[in-house]
Design a protein around this motif. Structure first.
Motif, PDB file in Angstrom:
ATOM      1  N   GLU A 136       0.832  -1.200   0.000  1.00 30.23           N
ATOM      2  CA  GLU A 136       0.000   0.000   0.000  1.00 30.23           C
ATOM      3  C   GLU A 136       0.870   1.255   0.000  1.00 30.23           C
ATOM      4  O   GLU A 136       2.059   1.201   0.305  1.00 30.23           O
ATOM      5  N   LYS A 137       0.240   2.378  -0.343  1.00 27.48           N
ATOM      6  CA  LYS A 137       0.946   3.658  -0.300  1.00 27.48           C
ATOM      7  C   LYS A 137       1.331   3.955   1.142  1.00 27.48           C
ATOM      8  O   LYS A 137       0.590   3.640   2.079  1.00 27.48           O
ATOM      9  N   ILE A 138       2.485   4.582   1.303  1.00 27.26           N
ATOM     10  CA  ILE A 138       2.964   4.904   2.645  1.00 27.26           C
ATOM     11  C   ILE A 138       1.998   5.871   3.335  1.00 27.26           C
ATOM     12  O   ILE A 138       1.406   6.744   2.705  1.00 27.26           O
ATOM     13  N   LYS A 139       1.855   5.670   4.639  1.00 26.74           N
ATOM     14  CA  LYS A 139       1.054   6.528   5.511  1.00 26.74           C
ATOM     15  C   LYS A 139       1.956   6.972   6.660  1.00 26.74           C
ATOM     16  O   LYS A 139       2.955   6.305   6.956  1.00 26.74           O
ATOM     17  N   PRO A 140       1.587   8.054   7.336  1.00 28.05           N
ATOM     18  CA  PRO A 140       2.430   8.513   8.459  1.00 28.05           C
ATOM     19  C   PRO A 140       2.708   7.427   9.497  1.00 28.05           C
ATOM     20  O   PRO A 140       3.806   7.378  10.060  1.00 28.05           O
ATOM     21  N   GLU A 141       1.767   6.520   9.715  1.00 28.28           N
ATOM     22  CA  GLU A 141       1.995   5.476  10.715  1.00 28.28           C
ATOM     23  C   GLU A 141       3.059   4.463  10.286  1.00 28.28           C
ATOM     24  O   GLU A 141       3.537   3.683  11.109  1.00 28.28           O
ATOM     25  N   HIS A 142       3.474   4.486   9.030  1.00 28.24           N
ATOM     26  CA  HIS A 142       4.539   3.601   8.549  1.00 28.24           C
ATOM     27  C   HIS A 142       5.937   4.207   8.734  1.00 28.24           C
ATOM     28  O   HIS A 142       6.931   3.490   8.636  1.00 28.24           O
ATOM     29  N   GLY A 145      26.299   9.973   1.372  1.00 28.64           N
ATOM     30  CA  GLY A 145      26.490   9.372   0.057  1.00 28.64           C
ATOM     31  C   GLY A 145      25.661   8.124  -0.188  1.00 28.64           C
ATOM     32  O   GLY A 145      25.751   7.520  -1.256  1.00 28.64           O
ATOM     33  N   PHE A 146      24.850   7.733   0.792  1.00 30.67           N
ATOM     34  CA  PHE A 146      24.003   6.559   0.673  1.00 30.67           C
ATOM     35  C   PHE A 146      22.561   6.924   1.018  1.00 30.67           C
ATOM     36  O   PHE A 146      22.305   7.754   1.893  1.00 30.67           O
ATOM     37  N   GLY A 147      21.602   6.258   0.368  1.00 25.19           N
ATOM     38  CA  GLY A 147      20.183   6.530   0.568  1.00 25.19           C
ATOM     39  C   GLY A 147      19.720   6.521   2.017  1.00 25.19           C
ATOM     40  O   GLY A 147      18.930   7.381   2.416  1.00 25.19           O
ATOM     41  N   PRO A 148      20.173   5.561   2.846  1.00 24.23           N
ATOM     42  CA  PRO A 148      19.701   5.542   4.228  1.00 24.23           C
ATOM     43  C   PRO A 148      20.050   6.795   5.036  1.00 24.23           C
ATOM     44  O   PRO A 148      19.441   7.054   6.069  1.00 24.23           O
ATOM     45  N   ALA A 149      20.999   7.595   4.555  1.00 23.13           N
ATOM     46  CA  ALA A 149      21.368   8.823   5.250  1.00 23.13           C
ATOM     47  C   ALA A 149      20.558  10.034   4.789  1.00 23.13           C
ATOM     48  O   ALA A 149      20.654  11.111   5.386  1.00 23.13           O
ATOM     49  N   ASP A 150      19.743   9.865   3.737  1.00 25.19           N
ATOM     50  CA  ASP A 150      18.936  10.978   3.243  1.00 25.19           C
ATOM     51  C   ASP A 150      17.963  11.440   4.323  1.00 25.19           C
ATOM     52  O   ASP A 150      17.358  10.624   5.025  1.00 25.19           O
ATOM     53  N   GLU A 151      17.766  12.738   4.416  1.00 26.92           N
ATOM     54  CA  GLU A 151      16.875  13.319   5.426  1.00 26.92           C
ATOM     55  C   GLU A 151      15.444  12.787   5.312  1.00 26.92           C
ATOM     56  O   GLU A 151      14.759  12.592   6.308  1.00 26.92           O
ATOM     57  N   GLU A 152      14.991  12.502   4.093  1.00 30.72           N
ATOM     58  CA  GLU A 152      13.619  12.034   3.882  1.00 30.72           C
ATOM     59  C   GLU A 152      13.314  10.726   4.609  1.00 30.72           C
ATOM     60  O   GLU A 152      12.163  10.427   4.917  1.00 30.72           O
ATOM     61  N   VAL A 153      14.337   9.937   4.909  1.00 23.19           N
ATOM     62  CA  VAL A 153      14.149   8.642   5.549  1.00 23.19           C
ATOM     63  C   VAL A 153      13.468   8.789   6.917  1.00 23.19           C
ATOM     64  O   VAL A 153      12.737   7.902   7.347  1.00 23.19           O
ATOM     65  N   LEU A 154      13.665   9.915   7.564  1.00 26.84           N
ATOM     66  CA  LEU A 154      13.083  10.125   8.890  1.00 26.84           C
ATOM     67  C   LEU A 154      11.563  10.263   8.847  1.00 26.84           C
ATOM     68  O   LEU A 154      10.889   9.990   9.840  1.00 26.84           O
ATOM     69  N   CYS A 155      11.024  10.674   7.709  1.00 31.90           N
ATOM     70  CA  CYS A 155       9.571  10.866   7.596  1.00 31.90           C
ATOM     71  C   CYS A 155       9.157  10.710   6.134  1.00 31.90           C
ATOM     72  O   CYS A 155       8.764  11.673   5.480  1.00 31.90           O
ATOM     73  N   MET A 156       9.245   9.493   5.647  1.00 24.62           N
ATOM     74  CA  MET A 156       9.028   9.219   4.229  1.00 24.62           C
ATOM     75  C   MET A 156       7.659   9.666   3.725  1.00 24.62           C
ATOM     76  O   MET A 156       7.534  10.125   2.601  1.00 24.62           O
ATOM     77  N   SER A 157       6.622   9.545   4.537  1.00 30.65           N
ATOM     78  CA  SER A 157       5.270   9.870   4.066  1.00 30.65           C
ATOM     79  C   SER A 157       5.139  11.338   3.673  1.00 30.65           C
ATOM     80  O   SER A 157       4.276  11.681   2.861  1.00 30.65           O
ATOM     81  N   ARG A 158       5.957  12.196   4.206  1.00 28.09           N
ATOM     82  CA  ARG A 158       5.901  13.634   3.860  1.00 28.09           C
ATOM     83  C   ARG A 158       6.557  13.935   2.515  1.00 28.09           C
ATOM     84  O   ARG A 158       6.352  14.998   1.958  1.00 28.09           O
ATOM     85  N   HIS A 159       7.355  13.016   2.009  1.00 28.16           N
ATOM     86  CA  HIS A 159       8.146  13.281   0.814  1.00 28.16           C
ATOM     87  C   HIS A 159       7.640  12.590  -0.447  1.00 28.16           C
ATOM     88  O   HIS A 159       8.167  12.836  -1.534  1.00 28.16           O
ATOM     89  N   TYR A 160       6.650  11.728  -0.312  1.00 23.01           N
ATOM     90  CA  TYR A 160       6.157  10.978  -1.466  1.00 23.01           C
ATOM     91  C   TYR A 160       4.649  11.164  -1.602  1.00 23.01           C
ATOM     92  O   TYR A 160       3.884  10.711  -0.752  1.00 23.01           O
TER      93      TYR A 160
END
Length: 171
Positions: free
Chosen positions: A6-12, A33-48
């Motif tokens: 399913e599409k990501i939700k804030p609870e994910h 230099g790696f994806g896991p360090a990207d800032e978006e990882v902390l709150c993915m639902s806000r970025h997609y």
């Protein structure tokens, strides 16, 4: 096993952050230099979301997040998207879930009007690279200009098309 995608939700967000960082560390993809360090990882639902022509999917098993993957514009492009942060927990690999997530992302990319899909990864992620090759991604000699992930050492791209051509070589 019956996975739900399913599409990501804030609870994910918290679970996906943990999965991305765990799998990244497993393969040495930690730090700048790696994806896991990207800032978006902390709150993915806000970025997609559809407004930004991006989407991130979460795979769950019995209500628990076990992985995910998404697409977003590559470096602001309206023609090239990037397959992003497709990570699965170890116990959920080798069962077709990575393929299912990738195909779902590629279908969404076509629907959003992208003509190509780019990805970068690590040579140590051999099963993922094999999957991408089977799905029609071809290797590049260098990353596309504008990539943020200078720690990656494998770069691939796939031309996206509609209809029958898009399905050839996928199965």
């Amino acid at each position: 096993m019956a996975y739900k995608i399913e599409k990501i939700k804030p609870e994910h967000d918290q679970d996906i952050c943990r999965i991305i960082k765990h799998v990244g560390a497993e393969y040495g993809a930690a730090g700048d230099g790696f994806g896991p360090a990207d800032e978006e990882v902390l709150c993915m639902s806000r970025h997609y979301d559809r407004k930004s022509n991006s989407i991130y999917f979460v795979a769950t098993l019995n209500g628990q997040a076990v992985g995910g993957g998404g697409i977003a514009a590559f470096n602001g492009s309206s023609e090239i998207c990037e397959l992003r942060k497709l990570f699965l927990l170890p116990g959920n690999r080798g069962q077709g879930l990575g393929k299912e997530l990738t195909l779902k992302c590629l279908a969404q990319a076509r629907g959003m009007g992208y003509s190509q899909c780019y990805l970068d990864t690590l040579s140590s992620m051999k099963p993922a690279i094999s999957l991408y090759e089977k799905l029609g991604f071809r290797h590049l000699q260098r990353p596309l200009n504008g990539t943020d992930h200078h720690g990656c050492d494998v770069w691939m791209i796939k031309k996206l098309s509609n209809g029958q051509q898009a399905r050839q070589g996928c199965f």
